[in-house]
Motif scaffolding. Structure first.
Motif, PDB file in Angstrom:
ATOM      1  N   UNK A 287     -19.005  16.061  46.423  1.00  0.00           N
ATOM      2  CA  UNK A 287     -17.575  16.338  46.248  1.00  0.00           C
ATOM      3  C   UNK A 287     -17.335  17.846  46.210  1.00  0.00           C
ATOM      4  N   UNK A 288     -16.490  18.338  47.115  1.00  0.00           N
ATOM      5  CA  UNK A 288     -16.081  19.739  47.076  1.00  0.00           C
ATOM      6  C   UNK A 288     -14.966  19.913  46.045  1.00  0.00           C
ATOM      7  N   UNK A 289     -14.736  21.146  45.648  1.00  0.00           N
ATOM      8  CA  UNK A 289     -13.763  21.419  44.586  1.00  0.00           C
ATOM      9  C   UNK A 289     -12.324  21.496  45.088  1.00  0.00           C
ATOM     10  N   UNK A 290     -12.119  21.568  46.387  1.00  0.00           N
ATOM     11  CA  UNK A 290     -10.790  21.858  46.905  1.00  0.00           C
ATOM     12  C   UNK A 290     -10.261  20.834  47.902  1.00  0.00           C
ATOM     13  N   UNK A 291     -10.868  19.645  47.951  1.00  0.00           N
ATOM     14  CA  UNK A 291     -10.410  18.603  48.868  1.00  0.00           C
ATOM     15  C   UNK A 291      -9.527  17.602  48.129  1.00  0.00           C
ATOM     16  N   UNK A 292      -9.099  16.582  48.857  1.00  0.00           N
ATOM     17  CA  UNK A 292      -8.365  15.462  48.270  1.00  0.00           C
ATOM     18  C   UNK A 292      -8.935  14.176  48.868  1.00  0.00           C
ATOM     19  N   UNK A 293      -9.380  13.259  48.006  1.00  0.00           N
ATOM     20  CA  UNK A 293      -9.945  11.995  48.480  1.00  0.00           C
ATOM     21  C   UNK A 293      -8.862  10.932  48.591  1.00  0.00           C
ATOM     22  N   UNK A 294      -8.923  10.148  49.669  1.00  0.00           N
ATOM     23  CA  UNK A 294      -8.045   8.995  49.783  1.00  0.00           C
ATOM     24  C   UNK A 294      -8.453   7.970  48.724  1.00  0.00           C
ATOM     25  N   UNK A 295      -7.503   7.203  48.164  1.00  0.00           N
ATOM     26  CA  UNK A 295      -7.812   6.272  47.070  1.00  0.00           C
ATOM     27  C   UNK A 295      -8.877   5.233  47.393  1.00  0.00           C
ATOM     28  N   UNK A 296      -9.023   4.860  48.650  1.00  0.00           N
ATOM     29  CA  UNK A 296      -9.973   3.802  49.020  1.00  0.00           C
ATOM     30  C   UNK A 296     -11.369   4.315  49.347  1.00  0.00           C
ATOM     31  N   UNK A 297     -11.594   5.621  49.274  1.00  0.00           N
ATOM     32  CA  UNK A 297     -12.863   6.173  49.752  1.00  0.00           C
ATOM     33  C   UNK A 297     -14.083   5.548  49.067  1.00  0.00           C
ATOM     34  N   UNK A 298     -14.154   5.651  47.751  1.00  0.00           N
ATOM     35  CA  UNK A 298     -15.328   5.147  47.041  1.00  0.00           C
ATOM     36  C   UNK A 298     -15.491   3.640  47.273  1.00  0.00           C
ATOM     37  N   UNK A 299     -14.399   2.901  47.185  1.00  0.00           N
ATOM     38  CA  UNK A 299     -14.480   1.440  47.340  1.00  0.00           C
ATOM     39  C   UNK A 299     -15.064   1.057  48.709  1.00  0.00           C
ATOM     40  N   UNK A 300     -14.591   1.665  49.772  1.00  0.00           N
ATOM     41  CA  UNK A 300     -15.060   1.306  51.109  1.00  0.00           C
ATOM     42  C   UNK A 300     -16.536   1.644  51.298  1.00  0.00           C
ATOM     43  N   UNK A 301     -16.958   2.812  50.812  1.00  0.00           N
ATOM     44  CA  UNK A 301     -18.373   3.186  50.920  1.00  0.00           C
ATOM     45  C   UNK A 301     -19.245   2.201  50.132  1.00  0.00           C
ATOM     46  N   UNK A 302     -18.843   1.908  48.902  1.00  0.00           N
ATOM     47  CA  UNK A 302     -19.670   1.081  48.039  1.00  0.00           C
ATOM     48  C   UNK A 302     -19.743  -0.362  48.520  1.00  0.00           C
ATOM     49  N   UNK A 303     -18.701  -0.872  49.133  1.00  0.00           N
ATOM     50  CA  UNK A 303     -18.746  -2.230  49.683  1.00  0.00           C
ATOM     51  C   UNK A 303     -19.854  -2.364  50.719  1.00  0.00           C
ATOM     52  N   UNK A 304     -20.079  -1.319  51.487  1.00  0.00           N
ATOM     53  CA  UNK A 304     -21.136  -1.343  52.509  1.00  0.00           C
ATOM     54  C   UNK A 304     -22.512  -1.348  51.853  1.00  0.00           C
ATOM     55  N   UNK A 305     -22.709  -0.506  50.850  1.00  0.00           N
ATOM     56  CA  UNK A 305     -23.998  -0.478  50.148  1.00  0.00           C
ATOM     57  C   UNK A 305     -24.286  -1.821  49.474  1.00  0.00           C
ATOM     58  N   UNK A 306     -23.289  -2.415  48.859  1.00  0.00           N
ATOM     59  CA  UNK A 306     -23.511  -3.631  48.084  1.00  0.00           C
ATOM     60  C   UNK A 306     -23.667  -4.860  48.966  1.00  0.00           C
ATOM     61  N   UNK A 307     -23.194  -4.815  50.187  1.00  0.00           N
ATOM     62  CA  UNK A 307     -23.391  -5.921  51.117  1.00  0.00           C
ATOM     63  C   UNK A 307     -24.761  -5.860  51.784  1.00  0.00           C
ATOM     64  N   UNK A 308     -25.335  -4.652  51.863  1.00  0.00           N
ATOM     65  CA  UNK A 308     -26.605  -4.486  52.570  1.00  0.00           C
ATOM     66  C   UNK A 308     -27.567  -3.650  51.717  1.00  0.00           C
ATOM     67  N   UNK A 309     -28.541  -4.289  51.050  1.00  0.00           N
ATOM     68  CA  UNK A 309     -29.482  -3.560  50.191  1.00  0.00           C
ATOM     69  C   UNK A 309     -30.340  -2.551  50.948  1.00  0.00           C
ATOM     70  N   UNK A 310     -30.429  -2.688  52.283  1.00  0.00           N
ATOM     71  CA  UNK A 310     -31.239  -1.768  53.077  1.00  0.00           C
ATOM     72  C   UNK A 310     -30.455  -0.544  53.538  1.00  0.00           C
ATOM     73  N   UNK A 311     -29.159  -0.516  53.283  1.00  0.00           N
ATOM     74  CA  UNK A 311     -28.341   0.608  53.728  1.00  0.00           C
ATOM     75  C   UNK A 311     -28.692   1.862  52.935  1.00  0.00           C
ATOM     76  N   UNK A 312     -29.072   2.913  53.652  1.00  0.00           N
ATOM     77  CA  UNK A 312     -29.499   4.136  52.982  1.00  0.00           C
ATOM     78  C   UNK A 312     -28.410   5.171  52.813  1.00  0.00           C
ATOM     79  N   UNK A 313     -27.485   5.242  53.793  1.00  0.00           N
ATOM     80  CA  UNK A 313     -26.439   6.264  53.751  1.00  0.00           C
ATOM     81  C   UNK A 313     -25.208   5.758  54.489  1.00  0.00           C
ATOM     82  N   UNK A 314     -24.037   6.144  53.984  1.00  0.00           N
ATOM     83  CA  UNK A 314     -22.757   5.866  54.643  1.00  0.00           C
ATOM     84  C   UNK A 314     -22.051   7.197  54.831  1.00  0.00           C
ATOM     85  N   UNK A 315     -21.482   7.417  56.001  1.00  0.00           N
ATOM     86  CA  UNK A 315     -20.697   8.638  56.208  1.00  0.00           C
ATOM     87  C   UNK A 315     -19.417   8.287  56.945  1.00  0.00           C
TER      88      UNK A 315
END
Length: 317
Positions: free
Chosen positions: A95-123
């Protein structure tokens, strides 16, 4: 696919004299549809009101906040490394100090990790914005379509050949890879190294959504320093050459998988090309001949921007 148990997540934020835009970024974290399990902040010796803003936020944040203040300035690369290593979550978001995150950012990333235990990175993707919220917004990653197509297949060859990467504020990854990733192979930037290493070694996912507003302004930590065009080019080419070589050597230490050797080879070839470009800039009359030889050898087309880069070196632009 079957859902796994919920993973914990940490947000790793680095700050340095960020009072102007910091509160907006912190507020965007509180508006996340899925809140972080912790926010870890490493301040790199701010002399403005950054620390005061952080302390006030920590008192009322809807999630745990851990604050660390460096005794001496480390620079953004080492600061992000130490911040990541202080995180306790299963997944880390930079997280940078001067950006703005969309409200769904964390949720969308984490849904991918939790659906696939082998997923190493989401970008995911981001947009650029000027100092004012009214400034025009445009996509940060203006990559050609063929680059994006290769990303979907985890083909890193174009990214190893030349300077093309993803920035940290768009990346999330599993902390179990920390023994591989750290210490950083200096002088490689933390986000370029993580992006390339995990795409080569592990399963990743390209989430093609804009989820961050990335603010561009003269005071940002990674803003370029004032110097002559020629000197800046020499410094950039030499640093990038050293970065490519450092990443190649680290990859050889991480695994014996045969498929990675093409990437190591390409990183080393790219390193030699940028070392030559630095030499071309340093020399006077002889540098012109070096540029011609590198052009005839095809180096400018494989690792830079073809004739444009050759002309830039030849004319010292």
């Amino acid at each position: 696919m079957k859902m796994t148990s919920q993973l914990s997540l940490s947000v790793a934020m680095c700050t340095y004299n960020g009072e102007r835009f910091l509160q907006e970024q912190l507020d965007s974290l509180t508006r996340q549809e899925r809140l972080p399990d912790e926010l870890v902040v490493c301040d790199d010796g701010s002399t403005d009101k950054t620390w005061e803003i952080l302390e006030k936020f920590a008192e009322h944040a809807p999630f745990p906040v851990r604050l660390y203040r460096n005794e001496k300035n480390l620079g953004y690369n080492q600061n992000f490394e130490q911040c990541a290593l202080k995180c306790s979550g299963d997944v880390i978001f930079f997280c940078d100090q001067d950006d703005i995150w969309y409200p769904e950012k964390i949720r969308l990333h984490m849904e991918i990790f939790e659906k696939d235990p082998e997923m190493g990175m989401v970008f995911s993707d981001s947009e650029a914005q000027g100092e004012k919220t009214s400034d025009s917004i445009q996509r940060v990653f203006g990559l050609p379509k063929n680059y994006r197509k290769k990303l979907r297949k985890q083909d890193m060859l174009p990214f190893c050949r030349r300077y093309a990467s993803w920035v940290g504020h768009c990346i999330s990854y599993r902390t179990k890879y920390h023994p591989w990733l750290y210490p950083l192979p200096e002088p490689a930037s933390y986000d370029r190294w993580i992006f390339i290493a995990l795409n080569i070694l592990e399963k990743t996912f390209f989430l093609e959504k804009v989820l961050v507003v990335h603010r561009i302004h003269p005071q940002q930590v990674t803003a370029p320093q004032q110097s002559s065009v020629s000197q800046k080019a020499i410094s950039y080419h030499q640093m990038f050459a050293e970065s490519q070589e450092a990443m190649a050597h680290r990859l050889t230490q991480l695994t014996l998988k045969t498929h990675i050797y093409i990437y190591i080879y390409m990183l080393l070839k790219s390193s030699r090309h940028y070392s030559r470009r630095a030499l071309i800039r340093e020399k006077q009359q002889m540098g012109l001949w070096y540029a011609i030889l590198e052009f005839l050898n095809g180096g400018y087309f494989r690792h830079s921007r073809g004739f444009f880069s050759f002309l830039s070196d030849f004319l010292r632009k």
